[in-house]
Design an enzyme around this catalytic site. Structure first.
Site, short mmCIF file in Angstrom:
data_model
loop_
_atom_site.label_atom_id
_atom_site.label_comp_id
_atom_site.label_asym_id
_atom_site.label_seq_id
_atom_site.Cartn_x
_atom_site.Cartn_y
_atom_site.Cartn_z
N GLY A 109 -2.43 -3.99 50.56
CA GLY A 109 -3.22 -2.78 50.86
C GLY A 109 -4.71 -3.08 50.92
O GLY A 109 -5.44 -2.52 51.74
N SER A 184 -11.40 5.65 45.24
CA SER A 184 -10.69 4.48 45.76
C SER A 184 -11.69 3.39 46.12
O SER A 184 -12.51 3.56 47.02
CB SER A 184 -9.87 4.86 46.99
N GLN A 186 -10.90 0.72 47.54
CA GLN A 186 -10.53 0.19 48.86
C GLN A 186 -11.22 0.99 49.95
O GLN A 186 -11.76 0.43 50.92
CB GLN A 186 -9.02 0.22 49.04
N ASP A 337 -4.23 -0.09 38.05
CA ASP A 337 -3.17 -1.09 38.29
C ASP A 337 -2.41 -1.45 37.01
O ASP A 337 -1.41 -2.17 37.07
CB ASP A 337 -3.78 -2.36 38.89
N ARG A 368 4.69 4.33 41.70
CA ARG A 368 4.66 3.79 40.34
C ARG A 368 4.87 4.86 39.27
O ARG A 368 4.91 4.51 38.09
CB ARG A 368 3.35 3.02 40.11
N ARG A 414 3.63 -5.58 40.19
CA ARG A 414 3.28 -5.17 38.82
C ARG A 414 4.54 -4.74 38.04
O ARG A 414 4.62 -4.94 36.83
CB ARG A 414 2.27 -4.03 38.84
C1 S3P Z 1 -8.36 -2.52 44.83
C2 S3P Z 1 -8.52 -1.22 44.51
C3 S3P Z 1 -7.48 -0.38 43.90
C4 S3P Z 1 -6.36 -1.20 43.31
C5 S3P Z 1 -5.94 -2.31 44.21
C6 S3P Z 1 -7.10 -3.24 44.54
C7 S3P Z 1 -9.47 -3.25 45.47
O1 S3P Z 1 -6.93 0.49 44.86
O2 S3P Z 1 -5.26 -0.38 43.01
O3 S3P Z 1 -4.92 -3.09 43.59
O4 S3P Z 1 -9.44 -4.50 45.51
O5 S3P Z 1 -10.39 -2.59 45.94
P1 S3P Z 1 -7.64 1.88 45.23
O6 S3P Z 1 -9.03 1.55 45.45
O7 S3P Z 1 -6.98 2.40 46.45
O8 S3P Z 1 -7.37 2.76 44.04
#
Ligand code: S3P
Length: 466
Positions: A109, A184, A186, A337, A368, A414
């Site tokens: 993701g 988030s 991400q 996580d 999860r 996980r």
């Molecule tokens: C991550 C952000 C998290 C985390 C993912 C890695 C990242 O997700 O759950 O394993 O590297 O930015 P979200 O930002 O969607 O919560």
């Protein structure tokens, strides 16, 4: 103290058996931080010079990012493979492709969300998709704001899902002020990467602070990014050819991987583990804070900073966990996580665990909430699920019922790692423990390829009684 702690010294010359109450003391390291490893490669692909890295995570997810960047023209070489990761370098292409590149992000993701922002910023046409689980993960959360920035971008199912298609557009992106509906990292990082190339300022408001590796790494490279409260602001270069300076990144151990050793040390009788060189960014260490509230013996030593990230050694010892533990919505982003392993740890809590405000868990590599609850229910645990969390009660003498069917990892690393830890801990607490039947252990490789092997070696290597 749980069952199985009576002293029972094995004779010299006898290989340690699974049930062995010998003191377990070991110093270990965990693989490099996954979030920082993805970002190291992506930022390196934006430099015309060689970016060096040390201790990059050697896992399937990071390999997906590397392969995608190479498909976009970056050159990457691994010069040294060691127990805790990869050393090497990456160098960006002169130009990103002007014809469509098909990119396979595998199970990752982070790869799809961050790369979508980077590629939209570079105005390079591409189509991104991944495996069965990844292709069900929401992409509207990045497509919507990128469209507001004038990206020409579409996704399947009315722009909600992969594959994501980025079309070339006639002008660079435009900076926006975006109020993120969810916390988030991400999404934030996707927009910051896109914003690097945009006209004007990109301003992002987070409902709650999420991990800030991108901001710290930009700052380390001399890219000014300001944070005021929950607002993050960046001025774009107005140029799709904008490049970043090269750097040398020392990737710290991943706190999310250390979490599995924290669980093991807390729950294994007579155990102390020192986990060296772990990233302790406060936006990542919520699990430690939560567990300390119920008596976990986790100490931090040798705190330092590496490439703008706080790093330290964790010393974790067997603990009696007691009290009711409430995870509030405010702290969820700091342990997002770690909630699966938290649930497994709290099987042994003398009290109840309540998780709230964690609806995002439904949208991770698996659901999860429902999937972890389903596996715990197979072990005879009562757990009440809600859309945003769950409530369960622990028992310091917990030992599971014979599973009603084989335990499943649901394509989720996980969950695979959590089940492996549980099986080990049970083997150390109960004589004649029967190994849990676990399907899909190989999913652990997404973030921690050698975990099972490290675990299998543990009882023998730590004691020296062979
Ligand atoms: C991550 C952000 C998290 C985390 C993912 C890695 C990242 O997700 O759950 O394993 O590297 O930015 P979200 O930002 O969607 O919560």
């Amino acid at each position: 103290m749980g069952e199985g702690t009576a002293p029972n010294q094995p004779a010299i010359g006898i290989t340690r058996k699974p049930y062995n109450p010998m003191p377990l003391q070991k110093t270990l390291r965990v693989p490099g931080d996954k979030s920082i490893s993805h970002r190291t490669l992506m930022l390196g692909s934006l430099s015309p010079d060689k970016t060096e890295f040390k201790g990059l995570l050697n896992s399937e997810d990071v390999a997906s990012t590397q392969a995608c960047l190479q498909a976009l023209g970056a050159t990457c070489e691994i010069t040294h493979r060691h127990e805790h990761g990869l050393d090497g370098w990456i160098q960006g292409p002169k130009n990103f492709p002007t014809t469509e590149t098909a990119l396979n992000v595998g199970n990752s993701g982070t790869t799809i969300r961050l790369l979508t922002g980077l590629i939209a910023g570079k105005n390079s046409p591409a189509i991104l998709s991944g495996d069965e689980s990844l292709n069900k993960r929401p992409m509207g959360r990045v497509i919507t704001p990128l469209k507001l920035m004038n990206a020409h971008i579409t996704g399947a199912d009315s722009d909600k899902l992969p594959p994501v298609r980025i079309h070339q557009s006639s002008s660079p992106l435009t900076g926006i002020h975006y109020e993120m509906p969810i916390a988030s990292a991400q999404v934030k990082s996707c927009l910051l990467l896109a914003g690097l190339f945009a006209q004007g300022d990109t301003k992002i408001t987070e409902p709650l602070p999420s991990r800030d590796h991108t901001e710290r790494m930009f700052t380390h490279l001399g890219i000014p990014v300001q944070r005021t409260g929950n607002n993050i602001q960046l001025t774009g270069a107005e140029n799709t050819e904008f490049t970043l300076p090269a750097s040398t990144w020392h990737v710290p151990g991943d706190f999310s991987s250390a979490a599995f050793w924290i669980a093991l040390a807390l729950l294994t009788p007579d155990c102390t583990l020192t986990i060296e060189n772990v990233g302790i960014n406060p936006l990542r260490t919520g699990l430690m804070n939560a567990l300390q509230r119920v008596g976990a013996n986790i100490q931090l030593s040798n705190p330092r900073t590496a490439c703008g990230e706080p790093v330290g050694d964790l010393i974790v010892s067997t603990s009696t966990l007691k009290g009711n533990l409430l995870i509030t919505p405010q702290e969820v982003p700091t342990l997002i996580d770690e909630i699966p392993i938290l649930a497994f740890i709290c099987l042994f809590l003398d009290g109840a665990l309540t998780v709230t405000g964690a609806e995002e868990l439904q949208k991770k590599e698996s659901n999860r909430i429902l999937d972890v609850a389903g596996e715990l229910q197979k072990l005879g645990v009562t757990i009440d699920t809600k859309p945003d969390g769950f409530v369960m009660s622990g028992n310091p003498n917990f030992y599971p019922a014979t599973p009603t069917s084989a335990l499943e990892t649901h394509h989720d690393h996980r969950t695979a790692l959590s089940l492996l830890v549980l099986d080990f801990v049970l083997s150390q607490r109960k004589p004649a423990h029967t190994t849990l039947p676990i399907n899909g252990k190989h999913w652990a490789a997404v973030s921690y390829p050698h975990f099972e092997q490290q675990l299998a070696n543990l009882p023998i290597t730590q004691s020296g009684i062979v």
